[in-house]
Motif scaffolding. Sequence first.
Motif, mmCIF file in Angstrom:
data_model
loop_
_atom_site.group_PDB
_atom_site.id
_atom_site.type_symbol
_atom_site.label_atom_id
_atom_site.label_comp_id
_atom_site.label_asym_id
_atom_site.label_seq_id
_atom_site.Cartn_x
_atom_site.Cartn_y
_atom_site.Cartn_z
ATOM 1 N N GLU A 76 18.549 86.660 54.745
ATOM 2 C CA GLU A 76 18.552 87.709 53.873
ATOM 3 C C GLU A 76 17.483 88.634 54.708
ATOM 4 N N GLY A 77 18.115 89.479 54.720
ATOM 5 C CA GLY A 77 16.738 91.033 55.251
ATOM 6 C C GLY A 77 16.696 91.589 54.094
ATOM 7 N N MET A 78 15.605 92.897 55.067
ATOM 8 C CA MET A 78 14.673 93.119 53.908
ATOM 9 C C MET A 78 15.570 93.971 53.012
ATOM 10 N N SER A 79 16.439 94.526 52.825
ATOM 11 C CA SER A 79 17.599 95.737 51.426
ATOM 12 C C SER A 79 18.956 94.968 52.159
ATOM 13 N N GLN A 80 19.251 93.680 52.781
ATOM 14 C CA GLN A 80 20.530 93.899 52.239
ATOM 15 C C GLN A 80 20.789 92.132 53.222
ATOM 16 N N ALA A 81 21.637 91.349 52.777
ATOM 17 C CA ALA A 81 22.333 89.925 52.965
ATOM 18 C C ALA A 81 22.552 90.636 54.350
ATOM 19 N N VAL A 82 22.933 89.345 55.946
ATOM 20 C CA VAL A 82 23.478 89.125 56.685
ATOM 21 C C VAL A 82 24.493 88.155 57.005
ATOM 22 N N LEU A 83 25.489 88.825 56.689
ATOM 23 C CA LEU A 83 27.076 87.573 57.035
ATOM 24 C C LEU A 83 27.263 86.959 57.640
ATOM 25 N N THR A 84 27.135 85.981 57.738
ATOM 26 C CA THR A 84 28.318 85.583 58.635
ATOM 27 C C THR A 84 29.856 85.521 58.483
ATOM 28 N N LEU A 98 29.349 83.928 47.234
ATOM 29 C CA LEU A 98 30.057 85.233 47.668
ATOM 30 C C LEU A 98 29.981 86.130 46.777
ATOM 31 N N ARG A 99 30.319 85.554 45.337
ATOM 32 C CA ARG A 99 29.839 86.153 43.809
ATOM 33 C C ARG A 99 28.957 87.147 43.368
ATOM 34 N N ALA A 100 27.651 85.758 44.015
ATOM 35 C CA ALA A 100 26.248 87.344 44.155
ATOM 36 C C ALA A 100 26.073 88.764 44.366
ATOM 37 N N LEU A 101 27.151 88.355 45.962
ATOM 38 C CA LEU A 101 27.230 89.406 46.843
ATOM 39 C C LEU A 101 27.578 90.928 46.474
ATOM 40 N N GLU A 102 28.401 90.002 45.385
ATOM 41 C CA GLU A 102 29.777 91.016 44.822
ATOM 42 C C GLU A 102 28.587 92.981 44.810
ATOM 43 N N GLY A 103 29.282 93.951 45.255
ATOM 44 C CA GLY A 103 27.965 95.153 44.337
ATOM 45 C C GLY A 103 26.853 95.493 45.416
ATOM 46 N N LYS A 104 26.658 94.189 46.416
ATOM 47 C CA LYS A 104 25.306 94.455 46.962
ATOM 48 C C LYS A 104 25.569 94.991 48.416
ATOM 49 N N LYS A 105 24.643 95.613 49.039
ATOM 50 C CA LYS A 105 24.796 95.365 51.043
ATOM 51 C C LYS A 105 24.169 94.704 51.538
ATOM 52 N N VAL A 106 25.513 94.501 52.874
ATOM 53 C CA VAL A 106 25.593 93.246 53.451
ATOM 54 C C VAL A 106 25.753 94.300 55.133
ATOM 55 N N SER A 145 28.690 96.336 64.573
ATOM 56 C CA SER A 145 28.143 95.843 63.010
ATOM 57 C C SER A 145 28.038 96.255 62.330
ATOM 58 N N VAL A 146 28.321 96.339 60.943
ATOM 59 C CA VAL A 146 29.235 97.034 59.833
ATOM 60 C C VAL A 146 28.167 96.882 58.701
ATOM 61 N N GLU A 147 27.852 97.725 58.009
ATOM 62 C CA GLU A 147 26.687 97.572 56.962
ATOM 63 C C GLU A 147 27.363 98.459 55.165
ATOM 64 N N GLY A 148 27.175 97.990 54.173
ATOM 65 C CA GLY A 148 28.056 98.682 53.200
ATOM 66 C C GLY A 148 27.676 97.816 51.877
ATOM 67 N N THR A 149 28.587 98.032 50.726
ATOM 68 C CA THR A 149 29.008 97.663 49.947
ATOM 69 C C THR A 149 30.130 96.506 49.700
ATOM 70 N N PHE A 150 29.468 95.004 49.326
ATOM 71 C CA PHE A 150 29.965 93.919 49.650
ATOM 72 C C PHE A 150 31.584 93.934 48.274
ATOM 73 N N ASN A 151 32.449 93.524 48.843
ATOM 74 C CA ASN A 151 33.265 93.598 47.693
ATOM 75 C C ASN A 151 34.982 92.308 47.542
ATOM 76 N N LEU A 152 34.924 91.512 46.248
ATOM 77 C CA LEU A 152 36.216 90.948 46.499
ATOM 78 C C LEU A 152 37.289 90.841 46.029
ATOM 79 N N ASN A 153 38.356 90.819 46.263
ATOM 80 C CA ASN A 153 40.243 90.597 45.579
ATOM 81 C C ASN A 153 40.069 89.168 45.919
#
Length: 133
Positions: free
Chosen positions: A3-11, A42-50, A105-113
């Motif tokens: 968890e970063g200050m404003s976003q989650a860092v995914l691996t 992952l569902r908890a991160l949907e729509g959030k900044k990563v 490195s990419v940051e933006g809004t995370f969505n699932l399909n």
Amino acid sequence: MAEGMSQAVLTWDDLSDGIFWESHSPNALIPGFEKATFSAKLRALEGKKVSITGYLLVLDGKQSIYLLSKNPMASCFFCGNGGPESIVDLQFDKKISFSMDALISVEGTFNLNGNDPNTAYYRIENANAVSFK
């Protein structure tokens, strides 16, 4: 996942541990990849900044279709190394100037399909990228 200050860092491990496939249709375009079920994490991160780091894949001559890959093009999902959990569809806000296989490195809004086998299971929209050299 950190968890970063404003976003989650995914691996890439987060992405590969969080997806499960099922196929119930004999007419599936890619048998076994028809429907995805995602972990609660992952569902908890949907729509959030990563943010996530990987290799840029440019899929068309107009440079308008981009994926981020766990591996460079020569050993990516399309060449037999990894599965669909090792790529993320990128939707950039602005035209980018990075080339194929750039480590970024990419940051933006995370969505699932979970339902459309013709596109990536993960997408980052409103994406911004920085070089990770």
